[in-house]
Structures are given as C-alpha cells and as structure tokens.
Design a protein around this motif. Structure first.
Motif, PDB file in Angstrom:
ATOM      1  N   CYS A   1       0.851  -1.183   0.000  1.00 28.11           N
ATOM      2  CA  CYS A   1       0.000   0.000   0.000  1.00 28.11           C
ATOM      3  C   CYS A   1       0.895   1.244   0.000  1.00 28.11           C
ATOM      4  N   LEU A   2       0.311   2.391  -0.330  1.00 33.27           N
ATOM      5  CA  LEU A   2       1.094   3.617  -0.421  1.00 33.27           C
ATOM      6  C   LEU A   2       1.098   4.384   0.890  1.00 33.27           C
ATOM      7  N   PRO A   3       2.270   4.787   1.384  1.00 36.30           N
ATOM      8  CA  PRO A   3       2.318   5.754   2.475  1.00 36.30           C
ATOM      9  C   PRO A   3       2.336   7.159   1.869  1.00 36.30           C
ATOM     10  N   VAL A   4       1.480   8.025   2.350  1.00 37.80           N
ATOM     11  CA  VAL A   4       1.416   9.393   1.835  1.00 37.80           C
ATOM     12  C   VAL A   4       1.581  10.358   3.006  1.00 37.80           C
TER      13      VAL A   4
ATOM     14  N   ILE B   1       4.325  10.901  -1.999  1.00 35.22           N
ATOM     15  CA  ILE B   1       3.874   9.514  -2.135  1.00 35.22           C
ATOM     16  C   ILE B   1       5.099   8.616  -2.056  1.00 35.22           C
ATOM     17  N   GLY B   2       5.106   7.702  -1.095  1.00 42.20           N
ATOM     18  CA  GLY B   2       6.256   6.851  -0.861  1.00 42.20           C
ATOM     19  C   GLY B   2       6.190   5.529  -1.597  1.00 42.20           C
ATOM     20  N   PRO B   3       7.098   4.629  -1.271  1.00 45.62           N
ATOM     21  CA  PRO B   3       7.183   3.343  -1.973  1.00 45.62           C
ATOM     22  C   PRO B   3       5.917   2.496  -1.812  1.00 45.62           C
ATOM     23  N   GLY B   4       5.559   1.815  -2.884  1.00 48.72           N
ATOM     24  CA  GLY B   4       4.419   0.904  -2.879  1.00 48.72           C
ATOM     25  C   GLY B   4       4.494   0.019  -4.112  1.00 48.72           C
TER      26      GLY B   4
ATOM     27  N   VAL C   1       7.989   9.981  -4.630  1.00 47.92           N
ATOM     28  CA  VAL C   1       9.298   9.480  -4.222  1.00 47.92           C
ATOM     29  C   VAL C   1       9.688   8.239  -5.013  1.00 47.92           C
ATOM     30  N   GLY C   2       8.690   7.479  -5.482  1.00 47.85           N
ATOM     31  CA  GLY C   2       8.962   6.268  -6.242  1.00 47.85           C
ATOM     32  C   GLY C   2       9.311   5.091  -5.355  1.00 47.85           C
TER      33      GLY C   2
END
Length: 229
Positions: free
Chosen positions: A90-93, A139-142, A196-197
């Motif tokens: 899931c995405l950490p935002v 938007i962080g890694p996912g 962030v990718g």
C-alpha cells in the motif's frame, strides 16, 4: 534506515527501508518490531502508529487516546505529534501545509480499499478544516502499476470511472496503478504532489507482503513518518 528522507518548512519526512527492520507488531516478532521502533524514534522522537483497517477514517492526533485509534490517516494541526503509518505494498502518503498554529501535518495509509473509499480526499479535507494552505504531498514506496496484479473483474469494476487506475503487469496481465490514481486524486484537490517512487515488489530494500507470499521474501512493514525536530 531511510529509503528517502526530506524536509519542508521545518518538518522532516521519511520513508523507511528494510534496513530499519519490520515496524509492525502483528508481523513476525512483536519484540523485534518494538526494538526497531525504538531505534527509529532515536531519530524521529516518540512516534504514534494507527491500528490500520484499510478504511477512509482520519483521526486528530491531538485528541487524547489510551490506545492506537482504528483508522488509516492522522492529522496534526500544529505538527507537534510525530505521525507514522505502516505499509508493505500500500502507499504511504505524507502531507504538510502551512497553518495558523504551525505546519499542519498528516500521514495516510492509502491501499486499494482506502483509496477507493476516499482516504486521501478525507485527509486533505481534514487538513483544510484546520486551515492548512499550500498543501504538499509525498507519495512513498508501494507496489507499482506494472506489478500490482489483480483479476480482470476487479479492473473492470474499479477502473470504469477511473481510467488512470487500469494498468498491465510487465507480463501482460491485468493490474492497478495505485500510485497514478493517488497522484491524480491529490492533484484534483489542488495538492502539490511529489512522487518518491520505489516499487516494494521489485526492490529488495523494501518490504512487500505480496513478494513475501509469492517468493518467500522477508515479511515486514515499512513506515512513512512525518515529524518536527
């Protein structure tokens, strides 16, 4: 310890890597997860985690509570509470906006269910209710849109009114691009988005629940963290 770390308006933001260890007590050893959190808190200060439920519920971090509230996003009106969300596909935002009492900060856990239910829209709305202006989101890694495989029926159901959500895996099967959809939702809310990718399924530096199930990769949870030094 961090896959990515940044700063904005005196606020620190970061997404941990697998080097920080598993940060979720419900995965593997709870004792090890607590030790890993303590090590992270040497950098961030005392952290608050949610009892995440894949919902669209947003909590006020300044409201007193005896235990982690159930929900999938935090908002802090003055940035005084160090906020964290745990993820593994899931995405950490993380979000920051200027406010009358200091920076308004937020952290959201945006998985498929939460995105569809409106967790990001609710988070932005909660920030603006606290008079946040010029909101930025990271938007962080996912799981990326080339790896997040789902049944065709799910794509048909979810992407019928969300054309940017539909994707294909690298091997040609139906997939969802949660990252593109999250960015589009935030931009619709006039939020400045920074991606962030990082694909959790592809990169060994990141934990992935899907990779752990499919190929025996290490199980664990990363964290998105926003804090004031």
């Amino acid at each position: 310890m961090f896959y990515w770390r940044g700063e904005h308006e005196g606020v620190q933001l970061g997404f941990t890597s697998a080097e920080a260890g598993n940060l979720a007590a419900h995965v593997g050893s709870a004792d090890a997860a607590r030790r890993n959190r303590v090590a992270l808190e040497r950098v961030t200060g005392s952290l608050r985690f949610l009892n995440q439920t894949h919902s669209a519920d947003v909590h006020d971090a300044l409201e007193p509570t005896d235990s982690p509230p159930s929900g999938d996003a935090w908002v802090c009106e003055d940035g005084s509470v160090s906020l964290a969300v745990a993820v593994a596909d899931c995405l950490p935002v993380l979000l920051v906006g200027g406010g009358p009492r200091g920076p308004v900060t937020a952290a959201a856990h945006a998985g498929r269910s939460g995105l569809m239910a409106g967790v990001l829209e609710n988070t932005v709305r909660a920030m603006r209710q606290r008079r946040a202006q010029s909101i930025r989101a990271w938007i962080g890694p996912g799981a990326c849109g080339s790896c997040y495989e789902v049944p065709q029926e799910m794509v048909n159901d979810l992407a019928s009114h969300r054309p940017g959500l539909a994707s294909l895996t690298r091997w040609g099967t139906p997939a969802l691009d949660l990252r593109a959809h999250a960015a589009a939702l935030l931009e619709e809310q006039s939020v400045d988005v920074h991606d962030v990718g990082g694909c959790t399924i592809e990169e060994a530096r990141l934990f992935s629940h899907r990779a752990a199930q499919s190929r025996g990769a290490p199980e664990g949870r990363l964290a998105g963290v926003v804090w004031k030094p």
